[in-house]
Write a protein that holds these residues in place. Structure first.
Motif, PDB file in Angstrom:
ATOM      1  N   LYS A  29       0.831  -1.206   0.000  1.00 41.33           N
ATOM      2  CA  LYS A  29       0.000   0.000   0.000  1.00 41.33           C
ATOM      3  C   LYS A  29       0.865   1.256   0.000  1.00 41.33           C
ATOM      4  O   LYS A  29       1.989   1.264   0.504  1.00 41.33           O
ATOM      5  CB  LYS A  29      -0.870   0.043   1.258  1.00 41.33           C
ATOM      6  CG  LYS A  29      -1.884  -1.062   1.357  1.00 41.33           C
ATOM      7  CD  LYS A  29      -3.141  -0.695   0.623  1.00 41.33           C
ATOM      8  CE  LYS A  29      -4.253  -1.690   0.890  1.00 41.33           C
ATOM      9  NZ  LYS A  29      -5.418  -1.384   0.084  1.00 41.33           N
ATOM     10  N   THR A  30       0.299   2.324  -0.534  1.00 47.67           N
ATOM     11  CA  THR A  30       0.872   3.657  -0.349  1.00 47.67           C
ATOM     12  C   THR A  30       0.364   4.172   0.989  1.00 47.67           C
ATOM     13  O   THR A  30      -0.815   4.010   1.313  1.00 47.67           O
ATOM     14  CB  THR A  30       0.436   4.600  -1.475  1.00 47.67           C
ATOM     15  OG1 THR A  30       1.012   4.152  -2.705  1.00 47.67           O
ATOM     16  CG2 THR A  30       0.868   6.038  -1.213  1.00 47.67           C
ATOM     17  N   ALA A  54     -12.050  12.163   2.157  1.00 48.69           N
ATOM     18  CA  ALA A  54     -11.448  11.592   0.940  1.00 48.69           C
ATOM     19  C   ALA A  54     -10.957  10.154   1.133  1.00 48.69           C
ATOM     20  O   ALA A  54     -10.318   9.595   0.236  1.00 48.69           O
ATOM     21  CB  ALA A  54     -10.288  12.479   0.485  1.00 48.69           C
ATOM     22  N   LEU A  55     -11.257   9.532   2.272  1.00 52.14           N
ATOM     23  CA  LEU A  55     -10.705   8.203   2.563  1.00 52.14           C
ATOM     24  C   LEU A  55     -11.065   7.163   1.507  1.00 52.14           C
ATOM     25  O   LEU A  55     -10.238   6.336   1.131  1.00 52.14           O
ATOM     26  CB  LEU A  55     -11.184   7.723   3.938  1.00 52.14           C
ATOM     27  CG  LEU A  55     -10.400   8.222   5.147  1.00 52.14           C
ATOM     28  CD1 LEU A  55     -10.909   7.556   6.406  1.00 52.14           C
ATOM     29  CD2 LEU A  55      -8.907   7.966   4.983  1.00 52.14           C
ATOM     30  N   GLU A  56     -12.294   7.197   1.036  1.00 53.04           N
ATOM     31  CA  GLU A  56     -12.701   6.207   0.031  1.00 53.04           C
ATOM     32  C   GLU A  56     -11.895   6.382  -1.254  1.00 53.04           C
ATOM     33  O   GLU A  56     -11.460   5.407  -1.876  1.00 53.04           O
ATOM     34  CB  GLU A  56     -14.196   6.345  -0.255  1.00 53.04           C
ATOM     35  CG  GLU A  56     -14.753   5.197  -1.088  1.00 53.04           C
ATOM     36  CD  GLU A  56     -16.255   5.262  -1.241  1.00 53.04           C
ATOM     37  OE1 GLU A  56     -16.742   4.780  -2.287  1.00 53.04           O
ATOM     38  OE2 GLU A  56     -16.943   5.787  -0.340  1.00 53.04           O
ATOM     39  N   GLY A  62      -5.358   2.822  -3.655  1.00 55.04           N
ATOM     40  CA  GLY A  62      -4.409   1.917  -3.004  1.00 55.04           C
ATOM     41  C   GLY A  62      -3.630   2.531  -1.869  1.00 55.04           C
ATOM     42  O   GLY A  62      -2.513   2.115  -1.574  1.00 55.04           O
ATOM     43  N   ALA A  63      -4.240   3.535  -1.208  1.00 55.79           N
ATOM     44  CA  ALA A  63      -3.523   4.254  -0.149  1.00 55.79           C
ATOM     45  C   ALA A  63      -4.300   4.251   1.163  1.00 55.79           C
ATOM     46  O   ALA A  63      -5.539   4.180   1.173  1.00 55.79           O
ATOM     47  CB  ALA A  63      -3.257   5.695  -0.574  1.00 55.79           C
ATOM     48  N   ARG A 151      -2.855   9.497  -6.818  1.00 54.22           N
ATOM     49  CA  ARG A 151      -3.460   8.934  -8.032  1.00 54.22           C
ATOM     50  C   ARG A 151      -2.501   8.986  -9.214  1.00 54.22           C
ATOM     51  O   ARG A 151      -2.463   8.087 -10.033  1.00 54.22           O
ATOM     52  CB  ARG A 151      -4.720   9.715  -8.391  1.00 54.22           C
ATOM     53  CG  ARG A 151      -5.921   9.375  -7.538  1.00 54.22           C
ATOM     54  CD  ARG A 151      -7.053  10.326  -7.827  1.00 54.22           C
ATOM     55  NE  ARG A 151      -8.321   9.856  -7.297  1.00 54.22           N
ATOM     56  CZ  ARG A 151      -9.389  10.627  -7.164  1.00 54.22           C
ATOM     57  NH1 ARG A 151      -9.325  11.904  -7.513  1.00 54.22           N
ATOM     58  NH2 ARG A 151     -10.509  10.126  -6.676  1.00 54.22           N
ATOM     59  N   GLY A 152      -1.709  10.068  -9.252  1.00 56.71           N
ATOM     60  CA  GLY A 152      -0.846  10.258 -10.413  1.00 56.71           C
ATOM     61  C   GLY A 152       0.489   9.567 -10.318  1.00 56.71           C
ATOM     62  O   GLY A 152       1.200   9.459 -11.315  1.00 56.71           O
TER      63      GLY A 152
END
Length: 202
Positions: A29-30, A54-56, A62-63, A151-152
């Motif tokens: 995981k990140t 923003a957890l979801e 993947g964080a 994400r990036g």
């Protein structure tokens, strides 16, 4: 303070639910590890709420998100319950993680030099290397900026500044010289300019 490319130090800290948490608990995981000064203060509350909201999205990328302060587990529980926070809060009263990450030291508050927690965030990749590091974080918009970087992917230590640069670039083609183009927008109020482009000083 740690920088991009540095190995992220492991830690073992008690969380708001009383369990010990370490980096090793999140293989593959990140990990977004953010340090903040104090529970239930205005900036720290907004930051925790933004990360919780923003957890979801972080999970989809993947964080996981972990918040760290010197507050006790009991204070973390009260803070969590008062604002219905979803983010995991870790207690570091001995400053072990703060010092390992360089998130404690001299800073300026209200024009005075003080020693305390430095609001900092580290994006740690699955390889346990720091991908991005933020120090002296400004709370508003920070969680969104971190999510965009997660994400990036990528490896820059400092996030790009999206709005001003983007706005300047999108405004540049609308110089008065472009007025003669066939697809000029129907905003005639902006047409009183000389034939050559005007460079605006910033």
């Amino acid at each position: 303070m740690l920088n991009a490319g540095d190995r992220a130090p492991d830690f073992s800290l008690d969380s708001d639910d009383g369990k010990a948490v370490s980096l090793a608990d999140f293989p593959g995981k990140t990990v977004v590890l953010y340090f903040y000064p104090k529970d239930d203060t205005p900036g720290c509350t907004r930051e925790a709420q933004a990360f919780s909201a923003a957890l979801e999205a972080f999970a989809d990328a993947g964080a996981v998100v972990l918040g760290v302060s010197r507050d006790s587990v009991e204070r973390h529980r009260k803070f969590r319950d008062k604002y219905d926070l979803g983010v995991t809060l870790l207690s570091d009263p001995e400053l072990a993680a703060h010092n390992a990450y360089g998130a404690y030291g001299e800073k300026t508050m209200y024009g005075k030099k003080v020693t305390g927690a430095i609001r900092s965030t580290f994006i740690i990749g699955p390889d346990r290397k720091v991908k991005h590091a933020f120090s002296g974080v400004k709370v508003d918009g920070h969680a969104d900026a971190v999510l965009a970087l997660v994400r990036g992917g990528g490896g820059a230590s400092t996030p790009p500044t999206p709005t001003k640069g983007a706005a300047a670039k999108s405004a540049a083609p609308r110089s008065p010289a472009a007025k003669s183009a066939a697809k000029a927008p129907a905003k005639k109020a902006a047409v009183k300019a000389p034939a050559k482009p005007v460079t605006r000083s910033r």
